[in-house]
Design a protein around this motif. Structure first.
Motif, PDB file in Angstrom:
ATOM      1  N   UNK A 147       0.839  -1.194   0.000  1.00 23.58           N
ATOM      2  CA  UNK A 147       0.000   0.000   0.000  1.00 23.58           C
ATOM      3  C   UNK A 147       0.872   1.242   0.000  1.00 23.58           C
ATOM      4  N   UNK A 148       0.831   2.012  -1.080  1.00 19.57           N
ATOM      5  CA  UNK A 148       1.552   3.284  -1.188  1.00 19.57           C
ATOM      6  C   UNK A 148       3.007   3.153  -0.754  1.00 19.57           C
ATOM      7  N   UNK A 149       3.662   2.106  -1.222  1.00 20.12           N
ATOM      8  CA  UNK A 149       5.066   1.903  -0.896  1.00 20.12           C
ATOM      9  C   UNK A 149       5.316   1.142   0.388  1.00 20.12           C
ATOM     10  N   UNK A 150       4.303   0.989   1.221  1.00 20.66           N
ATOM     11  CA  UNK A 150       4.442   0.203   2.443  1.00 20.66           C
ATOM     12  C   UNK A 150       4.357  -1.284   2.079  1.00 20.66           C
ATOM     13  N   UNK A 151       5.101  -2.136   2.774  1.00 22.24           N
ATOM     14  CA  UNK A 151       5.109  -3.551   2.417  1.00 22.24           C
ATOM     15  C   UNK A 151       3.918  -4.356   2.928  1.00 22.24           C
ATOM     16  N   UNK A 152       2.935  -3.681   3.509  1.00 21.30           N
ATOM     17  CA  UNK A 152       1.740  -4.381   3.985  1.00 21.30           C
ATOM     18  C   UNK A 152       0.569  -3.412   4.032  1.00 21.30           C
ATOM     19  N   UNK A 153      -0.626  -3.980   4.167  1.00 22.14           N
ATOM     20  CA  UNK A 153      -1.860  -3.200   4.329  1.00 22.14           C
ATOM     21  C   UNK A 153      -2.398  -3.400   5.738  1.00 22.14           C
ATOM     22  N   UNK A 154      -3.172  -2.438   6.189  1.00 22.21           N
ATOM     23  CA  UNK A 154      -3.916  -2.571   7.437  1.00 22.21           C
ATOM     24  C   UNK A 154      -5.308  -3.063   7.048  1.00 22.21           C
ATOM     25  N   UNK A 155      -5.725  -4.246   7.507  1.00 24.90           N
ATOM     26  CA  UNK A 155      -7.063  -4.726   7.164  1.00 24.90           C
ATOM     27  C   UNK A 155      -8.148  -3.740   7.598  1.00 24.90           C
ATOM     28  N   UNK A 156      -9.182  -3.637   6.796  1.00 21.52           N
ATOM     29  CA  UNK A 156     -10.255  -2.663   7.042  1.00 21.52           C
ATOM     30  C   UNK A 156     -10.990  -2.896   8.351  1.00 21.52           C
ATOM     31  N   UNK A 157     -11.012  -4.128   8.855  1.00 25.06           N
ATOM     32  CA  UNK A 157     -11.764  -4.418  10.071  1.00 25.06           C
ATOM     33  C   UNK A 157     -10.903  -4.399  11.339  1.00 25.06           C
ATOM     34  N   UNK A 158      -9.743  -3.728  11.295  1.00 26.70           N
ATOM     35  CA  UNK A 158      -8.884  -3.655  12.474  1.00 26.70           C
ATOM     36  C   UNK A 158      -9.580  -2.892  13.595  1.00 26.70           C
ATOM     37  N   UNK A 159      -9.487  -3.376  14.829  1.00 22.90           N
ATOM     38  CA  UNK A 159     -10.209  -2.731  15.922  1.00 22.90           C
ATOM     39  C   UNK A 159      -9.711  -1.333  16.276  1.00 22.90           C
ATOM     40  N   UNK A 160      -8.450  -1.011  16.021  1.00 21.56           N
ATOM     41  CA  UNK A 160      -7.897   0.279  16.423  1.00 21.56           C
ATOM     42  C   UNK A 160      -7.524   1.135  15.228  1.00 21.56           C
ATOM     43  N   UNK A 161      -8.080   0.853  14.082  1.00 19.37           N
ATOM     44  CA  UNK A 161      -7.671   1.490  12.829  1.00 19.37           C
ATOM     45  C   UNK A 161      -7.775   3.017  12.856  1.00 19.37           C
TER      46      UNK A 161
END
Length: 183
Positions: A147-161
């Motif tokens: 994601x935008x150069x980051x090597x991972x994504x934060x899942x949409x359903x993360x509790x502290x997003x």
């Protein structure tokens, strides 16, 4: 092995087991210190990746790493290519590092992190309830997409997003040294 040697063991019921060195952390990674976790990509071998959690230098801010390496088939077995390393995430290297790696049935990568301190006194860095860092937590990230150069994504359903001053990678927190996980 905690010292960083990863052996591939071939077994045959009719003969003795044989092994070969697939990777040696201390020889392949500058300042490689200890290996804490390993997990193959859930699509292995069609997605030929392995994920390692290891310590480079205790006591430094990014001393614990989770990296992805390409795996190739050699004449005597698998080899993990050190030159293919993609560092995904880092946190403080210390005594309690966590370092367990699992893919959940949801396809996301779960990573345990410790409090980064020694055994006495407990939670010396006071990080067990501090969600502004990655320590003392179970992280949950999406490593199949960048994601935008980051090597991972934060899942949409993360509790502290969307909570201010909370690292969005955190799935659960308050753990001193979660060195093993199971589903």
């Amino acid at each position: 092995e905690q010292a960083g040697a990863i052996q591939q063991i071939a077994t045959n019921l009719d003969t003795a087991s044989t092994s070969h060195l697939a990777f040696d952390l201390r020889k392949e990674i500058a300042n490689g210190h200890e290996l804490y976790g390993m997990a193959f990509d859930p699509g292995f071998p069609s997605r030929p990746f392995v994920y390692l959690c290891y310590i480079i230098t205790p006591g430094v801010a990014d001393g614990t790493r989770v990296s992805r390496f390409e795996v190739e088939q050699g004449s005597d077995g698998w080899r993990f290519r050190a030159d293919s390393e993609r560092i995904l995430i880092t946190w403080l290297g210390g005594w309690h590092n966590g370092g367990c790696l699992h893919f959940g049935q949801d396809g996301f990568r779960y990573i345990s992190t410790g409090d980064g301190a020694g055994p006495t006194p407990p939670d010396l860095l006071r990080t067990g309830q501090d969600c502004s860092d990655l320590l003392s937590s179970i992280l949950r990230i999406e490593v199949m997409t960048e994601d935008a150069g980051e090597p991972y994504l934060i899942p949409a359903d993360k509790p502290f997003r969307s909570i201010e001053n909370v690292r969005p990678e955190i799935w659960a927190y308050g753990f001193r040294t979660p060195w093993k996980l199971s589903f």
